[in-house]
Design a protein around this motif. Structure first.
Motif, PDB file in Angstrom:
ATOM      1  N   GLY A   1       1.073  -1.138   0.054  1.00  0.00           N
ATOM      2  CA  GLY A   1      -0.250  -0.013  -0.009  1.00  0.00           C
ATOM      3  C   GLY A   1       0.760   1.181  -0.102  1.00  0.00           C
ATOM      4  N   PHE A   2       0.585   2.068  -0.886  1.00  0.00           N
ATOM      5  CA  PHE A   2       1.738   3.287  -0.998  1.00  0.00           C
ATOM      6  C   PHE A   2       0.803   4.666  -1.102  1.00  0.00           C
ATOM      7  CE2 PHE A   2       5.047   5.497  -3.317  1.00  0.00           C
ATOM      8  CZ  PHE A   2       6.028   5.340  -2.604  1.00  0.00           C
ATOM      9  N   GLY A   3      -0.094   4.554  -0.239  1.00  0.00           N
ATOM     10  CA  GLY A   3      -0.807   5.702   0.292  1.00  0.00           C
ATOM     11  C   GLY A   3      -0.068   6.607   1.019  1.00  0.00           C
ATOM     12  N   ARG A   4      -0.522   7.410   1.855  1.00  0.00           N
ATOM     13  CA  ARG A   4      -0.012   8.510   2.856  1.00  0.00           C
ATOM     14  C   ARG A   4       1.008   7.780   3.418  1.00  0.00           C
ATOM     15  NH1 ARG A   4       0.447  13.487   2.541  1.00  0.00           N
ATOM     16  NH2 ARG A   4      -1.328  14.032   1.993  1.00  0.00           N
ATOM     17  N   ILE A   5       0.656   6.790   4.397  1.00  0.00           N
ATOM     18  CA  ILE A   5       1.597   6.130   5.365  1.00  0.00           C
ATOM     19  C   ILE A   5       2.727   5.438   4.614  1.00  0.00           C
ATOM     20  CG2 ILE A   5       1.634   4.450   7.118  1.00  0.00           C
ATOM     21  CD1 ILE A   5      -1.144   5.135   8.045  1.00  0.00           C
ATOM     22  N   GLY A   6       2.613   4.631   3.485  1.00  0.00           N
ATOM     23  CA  GLY A   6       3.471   3.860   2.749  1.00  0.00           C
ATOM     24  C   GLY A   6       4.401   4.957   2.275  1.00  0.00           C
ATOM     25  N   ARG A   7       4.285   5.941   1.564  1.00  0.00           N
ATOM     26  CA  ARG A   7       4.878   7.033   0.974  1.00  0.00           C
ATOM     27  C   ARG A   7       5.821   7.508   2.078  1.00  0.00           C
ATOM     28  NH1 ARG A   7       0.289   8.383  -1.707  1.00  0.00           N
ATOM     29  NH2 ARG A   7       0.140  10.376  -0.793  1.00  0.00           N
ATOM     30  N   ASN A   8       5.201   7.932   3.401  1.00  0.00           N
ATOM     31  CA  ASN A   8       5.874   8.618   4.378  1.00  0.00           C
ATOM     32  C   ASN A   8       6.843   7.493   5.012  1.00  0.00           C
ATOM     33  OD1 ASN A   8       4.919  10.983   4.092  1.00  0.00           O
ATOM     34  ND2 ASN A   8       2.958  10.909   5.356  1.00  0.00           N
ATOM     35  N   VAL A   9       6.711   6.150   5.016  1.00  0.00           N
ATOM     36  CA  VAL A   9       7.466   5.396   5.669  1.00  0.00           C
ATOM     37  C   VAL A   9       9.004   5.297   4.674  1.00  0.00           C
ATOM     38  CG1 VAL A   9       8.112   2.759   5.883  1.00  0.00           C
ATOM     39  CG2 VAL A   9       6.010   3.706   6.647  1.00  0.00           C
TER      40      VAL A   9
ATOM     41  N   PHE B   1       5.952  14.906  -4.879  1.00  0.00           N
ATOM     42  CA  PHE B   1       5.216  15.997  -4.562  1.00  0.00           C
ATOM     43  C   PHE B   1       4.032  15.671  -3.449  1.00  0.00           C
ATOM     44  CE2 PHE B   1       6.275  16.311  -8.982  1.00  0.00           C
ATOM     45  CZ  PHE B   1       7.083  17.515  -8.932  1.00  0.00           C
ATOM     46  N   ASP B   2       4.330  16.070  -2.151  1.00  0.00           N
ATOM     47  CA  ASP B   2       3.498  15.734  -0.957  1.00  0.00           C
ATOM     48  C   ASP B   2       2.745  17.102  -0.658  1.00  0.00           C
ATOM     49  OD1 ASP B   2       2.785  15.136   1.980  1.00  0.00           O
ATOM     50  OD2 ASP B   2       2.982  13.265   1.045  1.00  0.00           O
ATOM     51  N   SER B   3       1.773  16.877  -0.461  1.00  0.00           N
ATOM     52  CA  SER B   3       0.916  18.104  -0.108  1.00  0.00           C
ATOM     53  C   SER B   3       1.179  18.716   1.363  1.00  0.00           C
ATOM     54  CB  SER B   3      -0.751  18.056  -0.487  1.00  0.00           C
ATOM     55  OG  SER B   3      -1.135  17.115   0.529  1.00  0.00           O
ATOM     56  N   VAL B   4       1.633  17.719   2.077  1.00  0.00           N
ATOM     57  CA  VAL B   4       2.092  18.334   3.469  1.00  0.00           C
ATOM     58  C   VAL B   4       3.373  18.327   3.796  1.00  0.00           C
ATOM     59  CG1 VAL B   4       1.785  17.452   5.922  1.00  0.00           C
ATOM     60  CG2 VAL B   4      -0.245  17.185   4.606  1.00  0.00           C
ATOM     61  N   HIS B   5       3.975  17.196   3.101  1.00  0.00           N
ATOM     62  CA  HIS B   5       5.638  17.460   3.615  1.00  0.00           C
ATOM     63  C   HIS B   5       6.368  18.071   2.211  1.00  0.00           C
ATOM     64  CE1 HIS B   5       5.028  14.830   6.894  1.00  0.00           C
ATOM     65  NE2 HIS B   5       4.309  14.041   6.182  1.00  0.00           N
ATOM     66  N   GLY B   6       5.801  18.561   1.483  1.00  0.00           N
ATOM     67  CA  GLY B   6       6.514  19.438   0.254  1.00  0.00           C
ATOM     68  C   GLY B   6       7.137  18.204  -0.705  1.00  0.00           C
ATOM     69  N   ARG B   7       8.056  18.866  -1.707  1.00  0.00           N
ATOM     70  CA  ARG B   7       8.757  18.088  -2.442  1.00  0.00           C
ATOM     71  C   ARG B   7       9.689  17.102  -1.800  1.00  0.00           C
ATOM     72  NH1 ARG B   7       9.725  20.877  -8.112  1.00  0.00           N
ATOM     73  NH2 ARG B   7       7.816  21.984  -8.302  1.00  0.00           N
ATOM     74  N   PHE B   8       9.785  16.142  -2.454  1.00  0.00           N
ATOM     75  CA  PHE B   8      11.006  15.129  -1.935  1.00  0.00           C
ATOM     76  C   PHE B   8      12.345  15.747  -2.131  1.00  0.00           C
ATOM     77  CE2 PHE B   8      13.645  11.377  -2.314  1.00  0.00           C
ATOM     78  CZ  PHE B   8      13.483  10.763  -1.353  1.00  0.00           C
TER      79      PHE B   8
END
Length: 93
Positions: free
Chosen positions: A9-17, A49-56
């Motif tokens: 699962g690569f939703g918000r949590i998966g991407r943040n991990v 491009f994350d709406s909360v954490h900004g650009r990678f």
């Protein structure tokens, strides 16, 4: 020896991990796979491009069914991406 993990699962949590592992520069955790039903290009874009954490803070590229992640000039390597509905079917060995 690094612990090899796959993200289901690569939703918000998966991407943040993945982002946390890449940004911290940890060598004791190796992400070897991502299982998500969305297209690889879309998953890479959402990581960039994350709406909360900004650009990678590095580069995220796509090569076929792999996402390449490099943060702070350190290459984290190719990560195999699959789209398996049943998470018990492992594509990552």
């Amino acid at each position: 020896m690094a612990v090899r993990v796959a993200i289901n699962g690569f939703g918000r949590i998966g991407r943040n991990v993945l982002r946390a592992i890449a940004e911290s520069g940890r060598k004791d955790i190796e992400v070897v796979g991502i299982n998500d039903l969305g297209p690889v290009e879309t998953n890479a874009h959402l990581l960039r491009f994350d709406s909360v954490h900004g650009r990678f803070p590095g580069t995220v590229t796509v090569e076929g069914d792999f996402i390449n992640v490099a943060a702070d000039g350190k290459k984290n390597g190719k990560i195999k991406v699959s789209a398996e509905r049943d998470p018990t079917v492992s594509c990552f060995g």
